[in-house]
Design a protein around this motif. Structure first.
Motif, PDB file in Angstrom:
ATOM      1  N   ALA A 144      -9.633  15.251 -10.190  1.00 33.34           N
ATOM      2  CA  ALA A 144      -8.631  15.691 -11.160  1.00 33.34           C
ATOM      3  C   ALA A 144      -7.248  15.107 -10.862  1.00 33.34           C
ATOM      4  O   ALA A 144      -6.391  15.033 -11.745  1.00 33.34           O
ATOM      5  N   LEU A 145      -7.039  14.671  -9.621  1.00 34.79           N
ATOM      6  CA  LEU A 145      -5.729  14.146  -9.214  1.00 34.79           C
ATOM      7  C   LEU A 145      -5.739  12.628  -9.060  1.00 34.79           C
ATOM      8  O   LEU A 145      -4.796  12.062  -8.503  1.00 34.79           O
ATOM      9  N   ALA A 146      -6.766  11.954  -9.569  1.00 35.42           N
ATOM     10  CA  ALA A 146      -6.949  10.520  -9.316  1.00 35.42           C
ATOM     11  C   ALA A 146      -5.747   9.699  -9.759  1.00 35.42           C
ATOM     12  O   ALA A 146      -5.405   8.693  -9.118  1.00 35.42           O
ATOM     13  N   ARG A 147      -5.099  10.070 -10.848  1.00 36.76           N
ATOM     14  CA  ARG A 147      -3.983   9.272 -11.375  1.00 36.76           C
ATOM     15  C   ARG A 147      -2.623   9.865 -11.027  1.00 36.76           C
ATOM     16  O   ARG A 147      -1.597   9.341 -11.466  1.00 36.76           O
ATOM     17  N   ALA A 148      -2.608  10.939 -10.285  1.00 36.53           N
ATOM     18  CA  ALA A 148      -1.328  11.532  -9.883  1.00 36.53           C
ATOM     19  C   ALA A 148      -0.669  10.668  -8.814  1.00 36.53           C
ATOM     20  O   ALA A 148      -1.356   9.970  -8.051  1.00 36.53           O
ATOM     21  N   PRO A 149       0.665  10.663  -8.724  1.00 36.54           N
ATOM     22  CA  PRO A 149       1.319   9.961  -7.616  1.00 36.54           C
ATOM     23  C   PRO A 149       0.752  10.443  -6.281  1.00 36.54           C
ATOM     24  O   PRO A 149       0.337  11.597  -6.146  1.00 36.54           O
ATOM     25  N   LEU A 150       0.736   9.563  -5.299  1.00 36.07           N
ATOM     26  CA  LEU A 150       0.044   9.879  -4.059  1.00 36.07           C
ATOM     27  C   LEU A 150       0.642  11.102  -3.358  1.00 36.07           C
ATOM     28  O   LEU A 150      -0.091  11.913  -2.778  1.00 36.07           O
ATOM     29  N   GLU A 151       1.969  11.254  -3.395  1.00 38.04           N
ATOM     30  CA  GLU A 151       2.586  12.439  -2.783  1.00 38.04           C
ATOM     31  C   GLU A 151       2.108  13.705  -3.486  1.00 38.04           C
ATOM     32  O   GLU A 151       1.805  14.712  -2.839  1.00 38.04           O
ATOM     33  N   THR A 152       2.037  13.665  -4.812  1.00 36.47           N
ATOM     34  CA  THR A 152       1.525  14.812  -5.566  1.00 36.47           C
ATOM     35  C   THR A 152       0.058  15.048  -5.250  1.00 36.47           C
ATOM     36  O   THR A 152      -0.384  16.200  -5.126  1.00 36.47           O
ATOM     37  N   PHE A 153      -0.702  13.976  -5.156  1.00 33.44           N
ATOM     38  CA  PHE A 153      -2.121  14.050  -4.794  1.00 33.44           C
ATOM     39  C   PHE A 153      -2.301  14.862  -3.505  1.00 33.44           C
ATOM     40  O   PHE A 153      -3.110  15.798  -3.441  1.00 33.44           O
ATOM     41  N   LEU A 201       0.829  -1.201   0.000  1.00 35.87           N
ATOM     42  CA  LEU A 201       0.000   0.000   0.000  1.00 35.87           C
ATOM     43  C   LEU A 201       0.865   1.254   0.000  1.00 35.87           C
ATOM     44  O   LEU A 201       1.808   1.386   0.800  1.00 35.87           O
ATOM     45  N   ASP A 202       0.516   2.189  -0.873  1.00 34.95           N
ATOM     46  CA  ASP A 202       1.170   3.491  -0.905  1.00 34.95           C
ATOM     47  C   ASP A 202       0.439   4.395   0.072  1.00 34.95           C
ATOM     48  O   ASP A 202      -0.788   4.491   0.046  1.00 34.95           O
ATOM     49  N   SER A 209     -15.617  -2.015  -0.197  1.00 36.50           N
ATOM     50  CA  SER A 209     -14.622  -2.641  -1.068  1.00 36.50           C
ATOM     51  C   SER A 209     -13.840  -1.548  -1.787  1.00 36.50           C
ATOM     52  O   SER A 209     -14.412  -0.561  -2.263  1.00 36.50           O
ATOM     53  N   LEU A 210     -12.542  -1.758  -1.888  1.00 27.63           N
ATOM     54  CA  LEU A 210     -11.670  -0.744  -2.487  1.00 27.63           C
ATOM     55  C   LEU A 210     -11.163  -1.259  -3.833  1.00 27.63           C
ATOM     56  O   LEU A 210     -10.364  -2.206  -3.888  1.00 27.63           O
ATOM     57  N   PRO A 211     -11.584  -0.654  -4.934  1.00 22.53           N
ATOM     58  CA  PRO A 211     -11.151  -1.115  -6.259  1.00 22.53           C
ATOM     59  C   PRO A 211      -9.648  -0.940  -6.454  1.00 22.53           C
ATOM     60  O   PRO A 211      -9.021  -0.077  -5.827  1.00 22.53           O
ATOM     61  N   PRO A 212      -9.039  -1.751  -7.326  1.00 25.23           N
ATOM     62  CA  PRO A 212      -7.618  -1.572  -7.643  1.00 25.23           C
ATOM     63  C   PRO A 212      -7.349  -0.155  -8.151  1.00 25.23           C
ATOM     64  O   PRO A 212      -8.132   0.406  -8.924  1.00 25.23           O
ATOM     65  N   GLY A 213      -6.253   0.419  -7.677  1.00 29.84           N
ATOM     66  CA  GLY A 213      -5.857   1.753  -8.114  1.00 29.84           C
ATOM     67  C   GLY A 213      -6.633   2.880  -7.463  1.00 29.84           C
ATOM     68  O   GLY A 213      -6.416   4.058  -7.807  1.00 29.84           O
ATOM     69  N   SER A 214      -7.517   2.582  -6.532  1.00 25.91           N
ATOM     70  CA  SER A 214      -8.308   3.636  -5.889  1.00 25.91           C
ATOM     71  C   SER A 214      -7.529   4.260  -4.733  1.00 25.91           C
ATOM     72  O   SER A 214      -6.531   3.718  -4.256  1.00 25.91           O
ATOM     73  N   THR A 215      -8.022   5.420  -4.285  1.00 28.28           N
ATOM     74  CA  THR A 215      -7.395   6.157  -3.193  1.00 28.28           C
ATOM     75  C   THR A 215      -8.440   6.438  -2.131  1.00 28.28           C
ATOM     76  O   THR A 215      -9.560   6.862  -2.436  1.00 28.28           O
ATOM     77  N   VAL A 216      -8.082   6.218  -0.886  1.00 25.65           N
ATOM     78  CA  VAL A 216      -8.931   6.567   0.249  1.00 25.65           C
ATOM     79  C   VAL A 216      -8.300   7.758   0.951  1.00 25.65           C
ATOM     80  O   VAL A 216      -7.120   7.722   1.322  1.00 25.65           O
TER      81      VAL A 216
END
Length: 454
Positions: free
Chosen positions: A409-418, A226-227, A374-381
């Motif tokens: 708008a930031l869904a695919r950004a790296p988590l730190e950038t998010f 997990l990131d 349920s948390l889909p693959p690639g999702s962010t909480v």
């Protein structure tokens, strides 16, 4: 027969009354300028605009710079012709002076004063002058000076700076540096000194609380698929410290614990209470393998016994994966806390509104339900405190909509950038503390998960 007083006597009485009213008005305006803002330099600049031209053609306030070995920093220079000089003209750190400097500023710092000056030689005419003295004479020549008064800013037996008032033209017998006006100027300097001292004390308390809060923020667990990322930012506008915190750690069975909370209050007491709640919750979570609602109920019971007047909001969550082929799950409970936000990899967003109950400390017997998602693959909480979404000028729904839009708008950004972009885009307008913590679920096809504890 009633006799009228001589015309000269009536004139003197009228003038005395008018002078008294002028002094009272000046003191009231000066007090209002100093108390109109929490920003010290802004208040001092507003004060100087009251003093110019009421008392002087230009004035300056120099404060002792604690981090520069006692050197003075000129924080404000205000001239009666504001457009004659660029913004920030002559402001900044001043040269150092030795203990024997004859510069009027150095003498005032040593406690002399109020100093009344009427002789301003050219810098090149003064032999043996140090760099501070030369700069001071250059300033008098550049801005013009015929008479000047320098008053040390004293508070709690310390000199915190110097107030300089200057007249460029001839002064009347009851003018700026007359014996009649000096008590007024000294009272003004005293009020400035108290404002400076209070600002320093406020900053020390705030810095102590902020250091305490930051020292309690945990190192995030990095051992696993997990990131995870988190941010904390104290209140910008009020310079106060609150009880916001986040936490994350791995339990022995490999479940990732996510916690975010907000203790009521905005002071050092709130920061101390936050540390107590955080440590109690950590102990309960590690000792009891129970659903999130039960964990929060135990924290509420302990809080009622130990700190019966303390209230707080808290969200406790567990991120688990039942087996290597199963889907990631979020088990959570929210006690009066904003709902977590789920952001899918494609940018769909929704708030998770299950598992909600009253804030902790309000009703200890409250049932604390759980939620599961349920948390889909690639999702962010995303878990966050209310400073990220609440604004005094708008409804809570407006703030939540804005958060969803930014996060999508930031869904695919790296988590730190998010996290960075959320803090930049939403935190700049906040007047409250902000804490947030986010977890990114691995994309589909990633390596199988093996539960391990750090």
């Amino acid at each position: 027969m009633i006799t009228q007083p001589p015309e000269d006597d009536r004139f003197d009485v009228d003038r005395a009354v008018q002078d008294a009213l002028d002094r009272l008005t000046l003191m009231a305006n000066a007090s209002e300028a100093l108390s109109s803002t929490l920003e010290l330099e802004t208040g001092l600049r507003r004060l100087c605009r009251v003093l110019v031209p009421a008392l002087a053609d230009w004035c300056a306030i120099d404060l002792v710079e604690q981090d520069a070995k006692g050197r003075l920093r000129r924080v404000v220079v205000e001239h009666r012709e504001p457009d004659a000089f660029p913004s920030g003209f002559l402001e900044g750190l001043l040269p150092a002076a030795d203990d024997h400097s004859q510069a009027p500023l150095a003498r005032a710092l040593r406690g002399a004063g109020p100093l009344r000056l009427s002789d301003f030689p050219a810098p090149e005419e003064t032999t043996g002058a140090d760099s501070l003295h030369v700069l001071e004479l250059q300033t008098f020549r550049q801005l013009g000076a015929r008479r000047a008064v320098l008053v040390p800013l004293r508070a709690r037996r310390r000199v915190l700076g110097v107030l300089t008032l200057v007249r460029n033209g001839p002064d009347c017998p009851s003018g700026m540096d007359s014996q009649e006006r000096l008590p007024l100027i000294e009272e003004l300097a005293h009020r400035v000194a108290m404002a400076v001292d209070n600002a320093h004390l406020h900053a020390q308390i705030s810095n102590t609380a902020e250091r305490l809060q930051r020292s309690l923020l945990p190192d995030l667990p990095r051992d696993g698929p997990l990131d995870i990322a988190a941010r904390y930012d104290p209140a910008r506008a009020s310079a106060e410290i609150g009880g916001d915190w986040y936490d994350a750690f791995l339990l022995p069975d490999g479940a990732l614990t996510l916690i975010i909370g907000d203790v009521t209050g905005h002071d050092l007491k709130a920061a101390v209470s936050m540390s107590q709640m955080r440590n109690m919750l950590r102990g309960i979570a590690c000792d009891r393998k129970e659903p999130p609602g039960k964990i929060l109920a135990r924290l509420d019971a302990a809080n009622e016994i130990l700190y019966p007047a303390q209230t707080l909001t808290c969200l406790y969550a567990l991120v688990t994966k039942p087996d290597p082929e199963g889907q990631w799950l979020l088990h959570y409970a929210a006690a009066g806390h904003p709902a977590p936000l789920l952001v899918t990899g494609t940018g769909d967003t929704r708030f998770l509104t299950a598992g909600r109950s009253l804030l902790l400390g309000a009703a200890p017997d409250t049932i604390r339900p759980d939620g599961e998602e349920s948390l889909p693959p690639g999702s962010t909480v995303l878990l966050y405190t209310d400073g990220l979404i609440e604004r005094r000028s708008e409804t809570l729904d407006d703030g939540m909509t804005r958060l969803r839009q930014h996060a999508a708008a930031l869904a695919r950004a790296p988590l730190e950038t998010f996290c960075d972009e959320l803090m930049t885009g939403l935190g700049e307008t906040s007047t409250d503390d902000i804490a947030l913590i986010a977890v990114r679920i691995p994309p589909a096809g990633s390596a199988p998960y093996t539960a391990t504890a750090e």
